[in-house]
Scaffold this motif. Structure first.
Motif, PDB file in Angstrom:
ATOM      1  N   ALA A  26      -5.085   1.232   0.518  1.00  8.76           N
ATOM      2  CA  ALA A  26      -6.084   0.583  -0.251  1.00  8.76           C
ATOM      3  C   ALA A  26      -6.438   1.481  -1.491  1.00  8.76           C
ATOM      4  CB  ALA A  26      -7.397   0.463   0.286  1.00  8.76           C
ATOM      5  N   ALA A  27      -6.129   0.940  -2.893  1.00  8.89           N
ATOM      6  CA  ALA A  27      -6.288   1.655  -3.991  1.00  8.89           C
ATOM      7  C   ALA A  27      -7.539   1.216  -4.732  1.00  8.89           C
ATOM      8  CB  ALA A  27      -5.003   1.659  -4.883  1.00  8.89           C
ATOM      9  N   PHE A  28      -8.582   2.036  -4.840  1.00 10.60           N
ATOM     10  CA  PHE A  28      -9.937   1.743  -5.378  1.00 10.60           C
ATOM     11  C   PHE A  28      -9.912   2.446  -6.757  1.00 10.60           C
ATOM     12  CE2 PHE A  28     -14.243   0.410  -3.913  1.00 10.60           C
ATOM     13  CZ  PHE A  28     -14.719   0.494  -5.138  1.00 10.60           C
ATOM     14  N   ASP A  29     -10.116   1.494  -7.809  1.00 11.95           N
ATOM     15  CA  ASP A  29     -10.357   2.170  -9.227  1.00 11.95           C
ATOM     16  C   ASP A  29     -11.878   2.333  -9.482  1.00 11.95           C
ATOM     17  OD1 ASP A  29     -10.291   2.741 -11.995  1.00 11.95           O
ATOM     18  OD2 ASP A  29      -8.478   1.413 -12.298  1.00 11.95           O
ATOM     19  N   TYR A 127      -2.608  -8.068   8.812  1.00 11.99           N
ATOM     20  CA  TYR A 127      -2.548  -7.208   7.605  1.00 11.99           C
ATOM     21  C   TYR A 127      -3.755  -6.135   7.787  1.00 11.99           C
ATOM     22  CZ  TYR A 127       0.351 -10.218   5.215  1.00 11.99           C
ATOM     23  OH  TYR A 127       1.554 -11.048   4.718  1.00 11.99           O
ATOM     24  N   TYR A 128      -3.892  -5.780   9.034  1.00 14.55           N
ATOM     25  CA  TYR A 128      -4.897  -4.822   9.584  1.00 14.55           C
ATOM     26  C   TYR A 128      -4.944  -3.735   9.057  1.00 14.55           C
ATOM     27  CZ  TYR A 128      -1.763  -2.655  13.016  1.00 14.55           C
ATOM     28  OH  TYR A 128      -0.711  -1.708  13.332  1.00 14.55           O
ATOM     29  N   LEU A 129      -3.644  -3.257   8.623  1.00 12.66           N
ATOM     30  CA  LEU A 129      -3.419  -1.784   8.151  1.00 12.66           C
ATOM     31  C   LEU A 129      -4.202  -1.604   6.769  1.00 12.66           C
ATOM     32  CD1 LEU A 129       0.208  -0.925   9.156  1.00 12.66           C
ATOM     33  CD2 LEU A 129      -1.996   0.271  10.030  1.00 12.66           C
ATOM     34  N   CYS A 130      -3.867  -2.477   5.915  1.00 14.18           N
ATOM     35  CA  CYS A 130      -4.658  -2.244   4.767  1.00 14.18           C
ATOM     36  C   CYS A 130      -6.116  -2.550   4.709  1.00 14.18           C
ATOM     37  CB  CYS A 130      -4.009  -3.334   3.427  1.00 14.18           C
ATOM     38  SG  CYS A 130      -4.325  -4.971   3.878  1.00 14.18           S
ATOM     39  N   LEU A 131      -6.499  -3.156   5.824  1.00 12.00           N
ATOM     40  CA  LEU A 131      -7.839  -3.499   5.982  1.00 12.00           C
ATOM     41  C   LEU A 131      -8.538  -2.121   6.471  1.00 12.00           C
ATOM     42  CD1 LEU A 131      -8.074  -7.085   7.258  1.00 12.00           C
ATOM     43  CD2 LEU A 131      -8.976  -6.307   5.119  1.00 12.00           C
ATOM     44  N   ALA A 132      -7.867  -1.357   7.401  1.00 11.53           N
ATOM     45  CA  ALA A 132      -8.320  -0.123   7.896  1.00 11.53           C
ATOM     46  C   ALA A 132      -8.283   0.858   6.741  1.00 11.53           C
ATOM     47  CB  ALA A 132      -7.236   0.287   9.111  1.00 11.53           C
ATOM     48  N   ALA A 133      -7.126   0.979   5.911  1.00  9.87           N
ATOM     49  CA  ALA A 133      -7.263   2.024   4.850  1.00  9.87           C
ATOM     50  C   ALA A 133      -8.430   1.452   3.956  1.00  9.87           C
ATOM     51  CB  ALA A 133      -6.019   1.693   3.992  1.00  9.87           C
TER      52      ALA A 133
END
Length: 702
Positions: A26-29, A127-133
């Motif tokens: 997960a990349a947050f700008d 896609y649980y991993l990117c949601l966890a991230a």
């Protein structure tokens, strides 16, 4: 939201993996209030996919769980960050913070777009991993920055290897993202090309949109993101000097929002008669959207109509201090008077010093950090000036800070009402960035070239990759006669959409991983061989040159044969002339070269023209060696040896040509027929091309 990263990246990344070698990112700008989700299989023990994404995003913070969750035989994302990204701040959060259920709820509540539009609604479990991230990343940002993210305000994108290709490169705002992660959805690509068609055929539309876009503030996505975050503590608790800078940034964002909304009517006028789907949709969703009229009305009730965005520091400070209409806050009005009085006193004092101390060259610059300061030539300085100026400057800065803080308090109700429509502002930012890319990058580039120098490419799923008279878009602006290659610089092109672009180039040791040049070559080549698919595009440069000539040639030959067995397009650059023998054996191998002139024993590559067949420059290496100054006896002995080797090679190639000539002819006919199938030429031109193909086949000249 203001970040303290200056001109550096403002991206915070959350990373997590499972024992099945899946990675969620997960990349947050922080600047653009956007969240980019990715989930993929990490096919390499060196985490090549993760490294590529980390290099693309260039984060300032990486959030990871403890390393005990790393797959067997894998380094683990935590140790990966320690080893290869030591300059990046690493935050280790407990595994419980990586909660995919909470992440799914957060995405549903915070995304400006419905999860169904992201392709996530039916894939939450997959896609649980990117949601966890995402859950861990958002939790850290809200705690660290002291904010609450506004509902339906985030621009969320999801890349599950569906819409964008991955470019595997070691030298790697919207234009950059599209160049490094190009689209591979043909419908979307053609929608953009249809838009370019209309812009190139309608000058009034093109120049009208160019003019309209200039009225919008630059970095609009960063400006509007300030309305996506709400401080956890407001009103009386913000009254402190430490918050003055944040208040100033927020006021500036309100002024810039007013500027953007004031520019919408001009954009609407330019787009009103647009026909292409993309531009017509922008007109419908933005220009006809009453939400923007409503936001502008609310802004006008609080913000003075005469307030404008300014880039000159003192003018900008004055505009920010007087942004709110007079009479709304009595304490603000008092602070403004103090600001004006001290500003006037400082200018009067400067005039007094010019006369009293005979300083005609004394200047009074201003910047945001120091406020006012004196600039005096060294030759004019005689003794010290009185300290009264310093005292006035401190009072002026203090009055400005008080104005900022009181203004933020006055704007609280307005800000809360704007945050209710944060999704509309996110949409506006996204649309303006898209228009900026298409008009100011793609269309502008095409418009500056002679007519017919750029053509619209045809995209297919399984068709050929064919470019006729292609040119390099940058080098052709340097060399007028440069002949390889939005619209593309070519006479004709049909392009098959690919899923990944692999590159193997460069020749340097990798000290970090204790790898020699050759080992680095082999690792990169192995990664390509393990991950390539029939829809990939591969570029390999001078494979095998970092080891012995016999081993290097053997590896290069066998790698070429492996690539030839696939349907993937491969471009293989080499100086090993023996490899050209592949084209005499395999019909799907083609040899091309760049034109070179030999003048007075010197090589001239200035034409840059790609031509069919091998280009045998007699004694190419010997020519360079002679120029370098090797003894003539050494050169003569080398000529004798290479002539014997060359004679043997030519005989073998002649044998191959006789054995495989008919198969090659059939293959080339099939290639031409596939290109004609996907061609956009008229019927007469295709008939003529078929006739020419028939004659060439009969005459054996293909």
């Amino acid at each position: 939201m203001e970040d303290d990263t200056g001109d550096k990246s403002s991206i915070v990344i959350g990373l997590i993996e499972n024992r099945a070698k899946e990675v969620g990112m997960a990349a947050f700008d922080l600047r653009s209030a956007s969240l980019h989700l990715s989930q993929y299989i990490e096919t390499s023990s060196s985490y090549q996919n993760t490294k590529t994404l980390l290099q693309f995003y260039d984060p300032v913070v990486v959030i990871v769980p403890p390393n005990k969750f790393a797959p067997d035989g894998m380094l683990g994302v935590s140790d990966l960050v320690d080893r290869f990204y030591a300059s990046v701040k690493k935050v280790v959060m407990a595994r419980g913070c990586f909660d995919d259920t909470k992440g799914a709820v957060l995405i549903k509540n915070l995304a400006a777009t419905e999860p169904s539009a992201l392709g996530l609604d039916t894939y939450y479990k997959q896609y649980y991993l990117c949601l966890a991230a995402a859950a861990a990343t958002i939790k850290w940002i809200e705690a660290e920055k002291g904010v609450i993210i506004t509902n339906h305000s985030l621009l969320v994108t999801f890349n599950g290897s569906f819409d964008h290709m991955s470019i595997d490169a070691t030298r790697t705002r919207l234009l950059r993202a599209n160049l490094l992660q190009p689209l591979k959805d043909i419908k979307t690509i053609n929608t953009r090309l249809d838009c370019l068609d209309e812009l190139m055929s309608n000058e009034q539309l093109f120049f009208g949109l160019s003019q309209a876009l200039r009225k919008f503030p630059k970095e609009i996505d960063r400006i509007l993101c300030h309305f996506c975050f709400k401080p956890k503590r407001v009103t009386n608790e913000v009254l402190g000097a430490d918050n003055a800078r944040r208040s100033q940034v927020l006021i500036s964002s309100i002024i810039l929002l007013k500027t953007a909304l004031d520019a919408l009517p001009l954009l609407s006028k330019a787009l009103k008669n647009a026909k292409s789907f993309l531009l017509a949709n922008v007109y419908k969703t933005i220009c006809e959207n009453e939400k923007y009229v409503s936001i502008r009305k609310r802004v006008g009730e609080v913000i003075d109509e005469d307030v404008l965005h300014a880039r000159v520091p003192f003018v900008a400070r004055t505009q920010q201090c007087f942004a709110v209409k007079a009479g709304i806050d009595g304490l603000l009005d008092i602070a403004r008077r103090t600001f004006c009085d001290t500003s006037e006193a400082i200018h009067n004092l400067a005039n007094k010093y010019r006369e009293e101390f005979k300083l005609p060259n004394l200047k009074l610059p201003f910047n945001n950090r120091q406020g006012f300061y004196f600039s005096i030539p060294q030759k004019d300085i005689q003794g010290k000036l009185p300290s009264k100026f310093i005292q006035l400057n401190v009072r002026n800065k203090s009055a400005a800070a008080e104005c900022y803080i009181r203004t933020e308090v006055s704007l609280e109700a307005l800000l809360n009402s704007i945050r209710e429509d944060a999704s509309a502002l996110t949409l506006l930012a996204e649309v303006l960035c898209l228009l900026d890319m298409i008009i100011n990058s793609f269309a502008y580039t095409i418009s500056t070239k002679p007519v017919d120098r750029y053509t619209r490419p045809e995209f297919t799923s399984n068709g050929p990759l064919a470019i006729d008279a292609g040119r390099h878009p940058i080098l052709e602006s340097i060399h007028n006669d440069f002949v390889i290659g939005c619209y593309v610089p070519a006479r004709f092109s049909t392009i098959r959409v690919v899923d990944r672009i692999f590159t193997r180039m460069g020749s340097v040791d990798n000290l970090e991983s204790n790898s020699s040049t050759f080992m680095t070559e082999m690792k990169e080549t192995a990664f390509i061989m393990q991950n390539v698919s029939e829809r990939s595009l591969i570029f390999m440069d001078e494979l095998g040159r970092a080891t012995s000539s016999s081993d290097g040639f053997a590896i290069a030959w066998s790698c070429c044969e492996h690539l030839l067995s696939l349907k993937a397009y491969s471009i293989f650059a080499t100086h090993m002339e023996n490899l050209s023998e592949l084209a005499t054996i395999y019909p799907n191998a083609r040899i091309v070269h760049f034109h070179v002139d030999i003048k007075s024993n010197r090589l001239d590559f200035k034409v840059f023209q790609l031509e069919d067949g091998p280009r045998h420059v007699p004694h190419y290496g010997l020519l360079l060696a002679e120029v370098a100054g090797l003894p003539s006896s050494v050169i003569e002995m080398a000529r004798s040896i290479t002539s014997k080797i060359t004679e043997k090679q030519i005989k073998q190639m002649e044998v191959n040509c006789r054995q495989h000539h008919q198969l090659q002819m059939v293959y080339r006919v099939a290639q031409r027929l596939i290109c004609l199938k996907h061609s956009s030429q008229d019927e007469d031109s295709i008939r003529q091309a078929l006739q020419n193909l028939k004659e060439q086949y009969i005459n054996g000249t293909l």
